[in-house]
Every structure is written in structure tokens, then in C-alpha cells.
Motif scaffolding. Structure first.
Motif, mmCIF file in Angstrom:
data_model
loop_
_atom_site.group_PDB
_atom_site.id
_atom_site.type_symbol
_atom_site.label_atom_id
_atom_site.label_comp_id
_atom_site.label_asym_id
_atom_site.label_seq_id
_atom_site.Cartn_x
_atom_site.Cartn_y
_atom_site.Cartn_z
ATOM 1 N N THR A 195 3.860 -0.513 16.382
ATOM 2 C CA THR A 195 4.353 -1.853 16.023
ATOM 3 C C THR A 195 3.808 -2.297 14.677
ATOM 4 O O THR A 195 4.557 -2.790 13.812
ATOM 5 C CB THR A 195 3.951 -2.864 17.097
ATOM 6 N N MET A 196 2.518 -2.121 14.468
ATOM 7 C CA MET A 196 1.884 -2.569 13.230
ATOM 8 C C MET A 196 2.465 -1.830 12.021
ATOM 9 O O MET A 196 2.831 -2.451 11.020
ATOM 10 C CB MET A 196 0.376 -2.325 13.305
ATOM 11 N N MET A 197 2.569 -0.513 12.116
ATOM 12 C CA MET A 197 3.067 0.277 10.992
ATOM 13 C C MET A 197 4.522 -0.029 10.695
ATOM 14 O O MET A 197 4.913 -0.230 9.545
ATOM 15 C CB MET A 197 2.886 1.771 11.277
ATOM 16 N N PHE A 198 5.369 -0.106 11.732
ATOM 17 C CA PHE A 198 6.797 -0.316 11.494
ATOM 18 C C PHE A 198 7.079 -1.716 10.977
ATOM 19 O O PHE A 198 7.860 -1.898 10.024
ATOM 20 C CB PHE A 198 7.600 -0.037 12.770
ATOM 21 N N TYR A 199 6.465 -2.730 11.563
ATOM 22 C CA TYR A 199 6.704 -4.084 11.066
ATOM 23 C C TYR A 199 6.119 -4.255 9.664
ATOM 24 O O TYR A 199 6.721 -4.881 8.793
ATOM 25 C CB TYR A 199 6.093 -5.114 12.015
ATOM 26 N N GLY A 200 4.913 -3.714 9.449
ATOM 27 C CA GLY A 200 4.282 -3.842 8.139
ATOM 28 C C GLY A 200 5.094 -3.187 7.044
ATOM 29 O O GLY A 200 5.301 -3.757 5.968
ATOM 30 N N LEU A 201 5.601 -1.969 7.318
ATOM 31 C CA LEU A 201 6.390 -1.252 6.313
ATOM 32 C C LEU A 201 7.780 -1.843 6.155
ATOM 33 O O LEU A 201 8.340 -1.858 5.055
ATOM 34 C CB LEU A 201 6.481 0.232 6.684
ATOM 35 N N SER A 202 8.357 -2.345 7.257
ATOM 36 C CA SER A 202 9.691 -2.952 7.166
ATOM 37 C C SER A 202 9.670 -4.211 6.308
ATOM 38 O O SER A 202 10.645 -4.525 5.626
ATOM 39 C CB SER A 202 10.220 -3.286 8.564
ATOM 40 N N GLY A 203 8.548 -4.938 6.357
ATOM 41 C CA GLY A 203 8.423 -6.138 5.532
ATOM 42 C C GLY A 203 8.395 -5.828 4.043
ATOM 43 O O GLY A 203 8.556 -6.721 3.214
ATOM 44 N N ILE A 204 8.190 -4.546 3.706
ATOM 45 C CA ILE A 204 8.219 -4.099 2.305
ATOM 46 C C ILE A 204 9.517 -3.368 2.005
ATOM 47 O O ILE A 204 10.140 -3.574 0.971
ATOM 48 C CB ILE A 204 7.022 -3.160 2.016
ATOM 49 N N GLU A 205 9.943 -2.509 2.944
ATOM 50 C CA GLU A 205 11.062 -1.603 2.688
ATOM 51 C C GLU A 205 12.368 -2.333 2.414
ATOM 52 O O GLU A 205 13.067 -2.026 1.440
ATOM 53 C CB GLU A 205 11.239 -0.672 3.891
ATOM 54 N N GLU A 206 12.723 -3.311 3.243
ATOM 55 C CA GLU A 206 14.027 -3.966 3.104
ATOM 56 C C GLU A 206 14.165 -4.705 1.772
ATOM 57 O O GLU A 206 15.154 -4.505 1.053
ATOM 58 C CB GLU A 206 14.261 -4.896 4.295
ATOM 59 N N PRO A 207 13.207 -5.569 1.381
ATOM 60 C CA PRO A 207 13.363 -6.224 0.073
ATOM 61 C C PRO A 207 13.231 -5.258 -1.095
ATOM 62 O O PRO A 207 13.841 -5.455 -2.142
ATOM 63 C CB PRO A 207 12.228 -7.255 0.057
ATOM 64 N N THR A 208 12.454 -4.178 -0.907
ATOM 65 C CA THR A 208 12.278 -3.199 -1.986
ATOM 66 C C THR A 208 13.583 -2.467 -2.286
ATOM 67 O O THR A 208 13.944 -2.275 -3.456
ATOM 68 C CB THR A 208 11.174 -2.191 -1.612
ATOM 69 N N GLU A 209 14.289 -2.058 -1.254
ATOM 70 C CA GLU A 209 15.553 -1.340 -1.459
ATOM 71 C C GLU A 209 16.545 -2.212 -2.226
ATOM 72 O O GLU A 209 17.221 -1.742 -3.150
ATOM 73 C CB GLU A 209 16.129 -0.913 -0.108
ATOM 74 N N ALA A 210 16.630 -3.495 -1.842
ATOM 75 C CA ALA A 210 17.558 -4.399 -2.527
ATOM 76 C C ALA A 210 17.125 -4.638 -3.973
ATOM 77 O O ALA A 210 17.948 -4.633 -4.900
ATOM 78 C CB ALA A 210 17.646 -5.719 -1.774
ATOM 79 N N TYR A 211 15.824 -4.813 -4.173
ATOM 80 C CA TYR A 211 15.281 -5.081 -5.517
ATOM 81 C C TYR A 211 15.517 -3.907 -6.467
ATOM 82 O O TYR A 211 15.989 -4.078 -7.597
ATOM 83 C CB TYR A 211 13.791 -5.390 -5.372
ATOM 84 N N LEU A 212 15.234 -2.692 -6.017
ATOM 85 C CA LEU A 212 15.381 -1.530 -6.888
ATOM 86 C C LEU A 212 16.838 -1.253 -7.226
ATOM 87 O O LEU A 212 17.151 -0.763 -8.317
ATOM 88 C CB LEU A 212 14.743 -0.303 -6.216
ATOM 89 N N GLU A 213 17.728 -1.572 -6.291
ATOM 90 C CA GLU A 213 19.153 -1.366 -6.567
ATOM 91 C C GLU A 213 19.709 -2.454 -7.480
ATOM 92 O O GLU A 213 20.434 -2.172 -8.447
ATOM 93 C CB GLU A 213 19.936 -1.334 -5.249
#
Length: 782
Positions: free
Chosen positions: A32-50
Motif C-alpha cells: 500500500t505504501m509503495m503503490f500509493y506513494g509512487l502513484s502520487g508521483i507517477e500520474e502527474p509526472t506522465e502528464a507533465y512530461l508529455e
């Protein structure tokens, strides 16, 4: 009635349930900690880089005029005046510089179709703020590629305005509208900026990632050009098709290219992709591993519990109770227990996911969003493990309760020996009876032994990694700086006249465009009599004198290219080739450098016209910034590496602590099961005259022997994984991880395992001491 009896029985095993519960909580919390922690970075990062057009690849190029470009009329006059580097040309004739860059872009796009290129301009600078040395990368905003992203505020427009990264501002108490003094000029902070090509703050070859002491800077284009510091260039590229760029290139067609780097394999821009992917894979793998241990231990608990109550269950079946009626309370109690622990783990994981996200954002320069709950994560963290718990528990309960009443009323006779035991008994043919008993008894239960062995191995590997990580960042960054005696490294301002060097200052000459085995390396000229910046090998010997008639290379080059002392290297400089004998290897991981005699290098670069060229000085006292465009403080570099060192130390401590707790929990649960199952045997041994220490040795110390075997098997596995990691980072990112395994680490790991073993078995030893001699008589009467 049956339910109350089951609950009452389990209450007596509360310590075992606490240990098992901890393991179950850990499996759910980790995922739970790893997936929520990384998801809080991954989703905005993908949109930002694109959205802000992160480069698909970068073209690293020579920061000098090539021989082909030297023939251009626009470059001839500059070369005649001694300006051969692109940064120097831009300072004196910007129009000529941009024409050269346009020509390079046109040549590249002619060779590579379906790509689009844009010049990326940036300057490295350093300054003192609040009494500490800070480092910054001033980046000129792109027009189409790598566009700046403002997290808050607006872009600078005036010549006294600047934007910095948010994490840097937070750590230094800067706010929008506040002031930041950079190189004696006050700038007003207008906002917080990010650049897609710098998701990791790697501004140079060092591995200093302290976001509190270094930042990205954005200024207006006019102020960028006026800002005086060392400037560098590369070409940022986008592919116009779905295909990736071919990083192999023809040197004859593109002589100005030193490297084509795909974004996915570039540390500064692409490390985040592997970090997010590998983080989730690691979280899932760790969670499954820990959950599997928990499932097997719970299965053993249920198995032991049901066999301990075989007689009562047999009576219930004889009285007419159905299998489902007897099984239901056992099944329900265990599922409720597992569900509560998994939910508790999910709660702790959700709670600590935000700090984990902030820990990542302490080093990665990325946007963030608030973490949102996800049913998928909830289901994976709770429902999936619970399904496995229910299946395994149901199968065990069903099989044991499937026996008829008469069989259940008989004492349980387990398998006397398994396959491992049969092999070991042959090995121990000539051993004493007590020795045979000790080693065969520990492996009697295959499931228990498997979990024990695997748990010790897992803990040993984690502890080995933690020790190997210790000092890694220091070896990459500051270890060598601590050996040399200079305090300041200063680079000449080519627009000013050459200053008189002060007594004690030592000149150096740098040429960063040489080629060695098709790799770009930096040549650095020093005097063989240097005192402030001397060269040291791995044993600490001063080998500076070796550059008088040969070359000295860094450890980083030695590892990457497989070059050792005594080998001959061929250096290519301006289409000329020079051969040198390698007379030493410095214990330096910071950069790809070849050290030569400064006079020899000067003659190489000037075609034997002068032996007095130099790029800057090493000094004990700070030089004047009138004649030196860049002045780097050694103490500042050392300070900037502390954050990364502290981070790796924190991770090391977590790995040691986590592995110790897991191993101790497994040992406690399994040895307590062993004691409970062997009340009769322990009592019999006491009746036979064996002392408490001898009984402990026969019942528990066999585990210690197998723990040592697991430990010895784990060491080569850990070293194998270490080599794979080092090879991966070298091949994928060109980064040398100086992980080391010293013999002392084996003793430290062994000492911790010994402490874990005796701590984990201490309660079981006390239980053995309390078992009365009369237990054997009770069993005999039954």
C-alpha cells in the motif's frame, strides 16, 4: 460454544499471534505504501512530461569547433585569435555561434530523418547563501522542447527576477516575492519552476543530489545571456514517429557528436521511469514474499492447533457434529484475524505513503498531487492475500477434519523423516545420538524449515546490501576531495586578461573533448610536483609523479573501459592520436578523466606552439572573481553530498532493522511451535537426565546450525546481485556504483544474526525450562 473454545485456545497463543500479525501487517503496508506513494508521483509526472515536451533523446556534442567547421570562413578568424570552444565563441561573436549551431542541427536532421532538434543552453554556477555553498543550473527556456513548467507563480521577465525549484525554496525559506542573492546580485523570486529534462538534479558528473543546496534557475533570456558563468550546450531532440532514436551514428558524417542518449537511459531525465517501474515491481514482490511467509506460518499454526485437539474433534464427530460445523469456528476466527491485520496494514501503508512520496520528491524534481484512495490497491493489499489465507486454511482444515472419528481419537503419528532428513541421517551415521536428534529434529517439519531457511536468507541478503551501501555516496563524491589539499578551484574568464598567479597556486589545464576507445573523456594537465591537488591510488599512495612520463586514469575509466595499470591507451585530440602508458589509477569515481603532465597537454593542444596554456588554478585562498568566471569551493561540494549520504544511511538502517524484525519474528513463531509440539519429548529428555542446557541444544540449537548454512549461502547470492546492479547502472546510465563488500561485513552480519537468533528463541528457551518432568507421565497415561 465451539467458537468460544477456539477463541480461548488462541488467546493462550497471543504472543505467536502478535508476531504473525506483524508479518501480515508488514506485507499489506509495504504494498500500500509503495503503490500509493509512487502513484502520487507517477500520474502527474506522465502528464507533465508529455504536456511540456520532454526530449526523446539528447545529442551530446563537442564544445569546440571541429576540423570540418574550422574550414568555414565564419570560424577561421576566431580560431586565429585562439577561440576554439563554443562557449568562448558565443561570448565574443554570438551570431557566429548560432550559425554554427544551425549548421549542426541541419547536418543531424539530414542524417536522421523524422526528428526535430533544438539547441539547449545552460550554465553551471555556484554562490554562497545563508553561509553555505550552493550550486545551480541556469537553463535557458526552450521554444518547442523541454518547456519550463511553473508549479506556482509566473516566469521571470525583468533582469532582476528568477524562478527556482519549489523544494529548494521550501528548504531555504524562500517565498514568491522574496529575494535571492546570486553572485552579488539580488533577484526577486517570481515562482517555482521545473524542466522536463531535469527530473533528477544531476547538473554535472558528481552524484550530489541535495535539493536544499542546489536548484534549477530560470531567468529572462536577456538576463541569461548577461549572466557570466561556464556555459554548456547540447541538442534536445524529439522523434516525429513512434520509433526510438538509433543511438549509433556515423562519426564521419557527424564529427561534432560525442553521444546520442535516449531519454530512458539518461540519469538526469529518464531515471524516474525505471524508479517508478522498479519501485512498484519491488513493492509487489516484497509484499508477495512476506505474505507467502505469513500464509505458511498461519497454515502451520492451524495445523498444529487442530492436531493438538484431535481427540476433542474426534469426540465431536462421534457425537454427530458435521465437518462444516466443526471447521467453521476455526476458519472464521483465522479469517477475521487475517482480515483485521491486513486492514491495519493498509491503514499504516496509506498513512506512510505521503512521507514516502515526499522522500522521493526530496531528490526528484517533479510535480505532485494529493494521494487518492484506489479500490485496485485496496483489493490487492487486502482481498487478494485474504483469498490465499482462506484457500490454504480451508484446505488444511478440510483435510484434517476429513478423517473419521476413530482416527482422530488416536494420537497423531506424523511422518518420522523427510527426504532432507534421510540424506542427513546418512551423513550423521557415526554421530552421537544427541547430535543426530538435534540436527534431524530441526528439519522434521519441511514447511517450518523452509520458512525458517528462507527468512534467514532474506534477512542476510538485506543486511549485506545495507553494509555495502554504506559510504557509497562518499566514495562517489567526496572521498577523493577529502584527500586533496586545495580549497578553491577557479576557472579563467577568457574575456579578461590573464592574471598573475599567487605563490602557492597551482595551475591546471582541462580539455574535455578527447576520445578514448570511442568514449569522450576529459584530459587534465597537472604539474608532477603538485601539492594542493595530488593523485592518490586505492591504497592512498601519492602517484602524482607518474604523470611526468605517462598517464594516470580515474577508477571510473578503469572500470568502464577495463583499463588497468601497465596498459597502453590511445587518446584522440583534434584528429591527432597520442599514445600513453597508464602508470597509475586514482581512487576517483567522480568523472572520466585522464591526467597528464600540464606542459605535455599544452603542447598537444597548441600543436607544440606553447607549453604554458592553463584553464584555471587550485588555491588555498579564494581567488578574485574579476579574472575567474567560476570559483568552486571544495567545502561546498562536500556539504552538498551530505543529503545523499544521509539518505543512503537511512535506507541502510531501515533494511537492517526490517530484516532483523522479520527474522526474529519467524524464529520466535517457529521455535515456539517446536516447543509446543514437543512437550512430551522435552519432558522425556529431562526424565532421562539431560540438563536444561542440553535440552535447549537438542531442541533449538539445531536451528542455529541451519541459520549459519543459510547465512553462508546468502553471501555469494548477495555478491552476485551486487555485480548485476553495478553492471546494470554502468551499461544503462554510465554510472559507476562503488559498492564494496569487505570481510568485516561478514562478521557484522553474522553478529547481528546471532543476536537475532538468541533474541528470537529466548521465550522458547524459557518455555522449555518451565516444562515439568510429569508431562511425560501425563502423556503415558493418555
Amino acid at each position: 460454544m465451539l467458537l468460544k473454545n477456539v477463541i480461548k485456545t488462541l488467546q493462550k497463543k497471543w504472543m505467536q499471534l502478535v508476531a504473525i500479525g506483524f508479518i501480515i501487517i508488514l506485507s499489506s503496508a509495504t504494498y500500500t505504501m509503495m503503490f500509493y506513494g509512487l502513484s502520487g508521483i507517477e500520474e502527474p509526472t506522465e502528464a507533465y512530461l508529455e504536456d511540456y515536451n520532454q526530449e526523446d533523446f539528447a545529442v551530446e556534442m563537442l564544445n569546440r569547433v571541429t576540423l570540418e567547421e574550422a574550414a568555414y570562413p565564419i570560424a577561421a578568424s576566431l580560431l586565429a585569435r585562439g577561440f576554439y570552444s563554443l562557449s568562448d565563441i558565443k561570448k565574443v561573436e554570438p551570431a557566429t555561434f548560432y550559425k554554427l549551431m544551425d549548421n549542426r542541427i541541419a547536418e543531424f536532421e539530414a542524417s536522421y530523418r523524422d526528428v526535430s532538434l533544438e539547441l539547449r543552453e545552460y550554465k553551471n554556477t555556484s554562490y554562497t547563501y545563508q553561509g553555505q555553498s550552493h550550486k545551480a543550473l541556469l537553463v535557458k527556456d526552450g521554444e518547442r522542447i523541454n518547456l519550463s513548467y511553473m508549479e506556482e507563480g509566473r516566469k521571470p521577465s525583468a533582469d532582476n527576477e528568477v524562478a527556482v525549484t519549489k523544494v529548494y525554496a521550501d528548504k531555504n525559506g524562500l517565498t514568491i516575492g522574496g529575494s535571492l542573492i546570486i553572485k552579488n546580485k539580488s533577484y526577486r523570486v517570481t515562482g517555482f519552476v521545473l524542466f522536463p529534462d531535469y527530473t533528477l538534479p544531476m547538473f554535472d558528473e558528481t552524484f550530489n543530489l541535495d535539493t536544499g543546496l542546489q536548484t534549477l534557475l530560470l531567468m529572462s533570456d536577456e538576463e541569461y545571456e548577461n549572466f557570466d558563468d561556464k556555459e554548456s550546450f547540447r541538442l534536445a531532440g524529439m522523434t516525429l514517429t513512434e520509433d526510438s532514436i538509433d543511438t549509433a551514428y556515423d562519426k564521419d558524417e557527424l564529427p561534432f557528436v560525442s553521444q546520442i542518449a535516449d531519454t530512458q537511459t539518461s540519469m538526469r531525465s529518464g531515471a524516474i521511469y525505471d524508479e517508478l517501474t522498479q519501485g512498484k515491481v519491488m513493492a509487489l514482490g516484497l509484499s508477495i514474499f512476506i505474505a507467502a511467509i505469513a500464509v505458511i506460518i498461519v497454515s502451520i499454526l492451524i495445523y498444529n492447533l487442530l492436531h493438538a485437539e484431535r481427540g476433542q474433534i474426534g469426540i465431536l464427530k462421534a457425537l454427530g457434529y458435521r465437518r462444516s460445523e466443526i471447521a467453521r469456528p476455526y476458519f472464521v476466527v483465522m479469517m477475521v484475524f487475517a482480515a483485521l491485520m491486513l486492514i491495519l496494514g493498509y491503514f499504516f501503508g496509506s498513512l506512510y505513503s505521503e512521507p514516502l512520496k515526499k522522500l522521493y520528491l526530496d531528490f526528484y524534481l517533479l510535480p505532485q498531487v494529493k494521494i487518492a484512495q484506489s479500490f485496485t490497491v485496496f483489493a490487492t493489499a487486502i482481498l487478494v492475500p485474504l483469498l490465499f489465507f482462506s484457500l490454504v486454511s480451508g484446505i488444511i482444515i478440510y483435510r484434517i477434519l476429513g478423517e473419521n472419528a476413530l482416527e482422530l481419537l488416536k494420537p497423531h503419528e506424523g511422518k518420522s523423516i523427510n527426504r532432507i532428513g534421510r540424506y542427513l541421517s546418512r551423513v550423521l551415521t557415526k554421530a552421537k545420538g544427541s547430535t543426530k536428534f538435534k540436527y534431524l529434529h530441526a528439519i522434521k517439519s519441511t514447511g517450518s524449515f523452509f520458512i525458517f531457511f528462507l527468512g534467514i536468507m532474506f534477512s542476510t541478503i538485506l543486511m549485506s546490501f545495507s553494509f555495502m551501501m554504506g559510504g557509497m555516496v562518499d566514495r562517489m563524491t567526496v572521498d577523493y576531495l577529502n584527500k586533496v589539499d586545495y580549497e578553491y578551484e577557479a576557472y579563467l574568464d577568457v574575456t579578461e586578461r590573464l592574471p598573475e598567479t599567487r605563490p602557492g597556486d597551482e595551475k591546471f589545464l582541462i580539455y574535455p573533448f578527447a576520445s578514448l576507445d570511442d568514449n569522450i573523456v576529459s584530459l587534465q594537465g597537472l604539474s608532477s610536483r603538485n601539492k594542493l591537488y595530488s593523485l592518490y591510488d586505492e591504497e592512498g599512495n601519492d602517484i602524482t609523479v607518474n604523470i611526468q612520463n605517462g598517464a594516470v586514469i580515474t577508477k571510473r575509466i578503469s572500470i568502464k573501459l577495463g583499463i588497468a595499470e601497465g596498459d597502453t591507451i590511445r587518446l584522440e585530440v583534434n584528429d591527432d592520436t597520442f599514445t600513453f602508458l597508464v602508470k597509475g589509477v586514482t581512487d576517483e569515481y567522480i568523472s572520466d578523466k585522464v591526467y597528464l603532465n600540464i606542459e605535455k597537454l599544452s603542447n598537444m593542444l597548441s600543436e607544440n606552439s606553447t607549453s604554458r596554456l592553463y584553464s584555471g588554478i587550485y588555491a588555498s585562498q579564494k581567488p578574485s572573481d574579476v579574472y575567474y568566471s567560476t570559483i568552486i569551493s571544495k567545502s561546498g561540494l562536500i556539504e552538498q553530498s551530505k543529503a545523499m549520504s544521509n539518505y543512503t544511511q537511512f535506507i541502510s538502517n531501515v533494511m537492517i532493522g526490517g530484516s532483523a524484525v522479520i527474522a526474529a519474528s519467524i524464529l520466535f513463531v517457529l521455535t515456539s511451535f517446536t516447543v509446543e509440539k514437543n512437550y512430551y519429548v522435552i519432558s522425556l529428555l529431562k526424565v532421562m537426565g539431560y540438563k536444561r542446557r542440553e535440552v535447549n541444544a537438542m531442541i533449538l540449537n539445531g536451528y542455529f546450525f541451519y541459520a549459519l548454512i543459510s547465512y553462508l549461502i546468502s553471501i555469494p547470492i548477495a555478491l552476485g546481485i551486487l555485480n548485476l546492479m553495478m553492471r546494470f547502472f554502468t551499461e544503462e546510465y554510465g554510472v559507476i556504483l562503488p559498492l564494496q563488500y569487505r570481510p568485516i561485513f561478514m562478521l557484522q552480519t553474522l553478529a547481528i544474526l546471532v543476536l537475532i537468533f538468541f533474541a528470537g528463541t529466548s521465550i522458547s528457551r524459557r518455555k522449555i525450562a518451565k516444562i515439568p518432568l510429569q508431562e511425560v507421565l501425563k502423556s503415558y497415561q493418555e
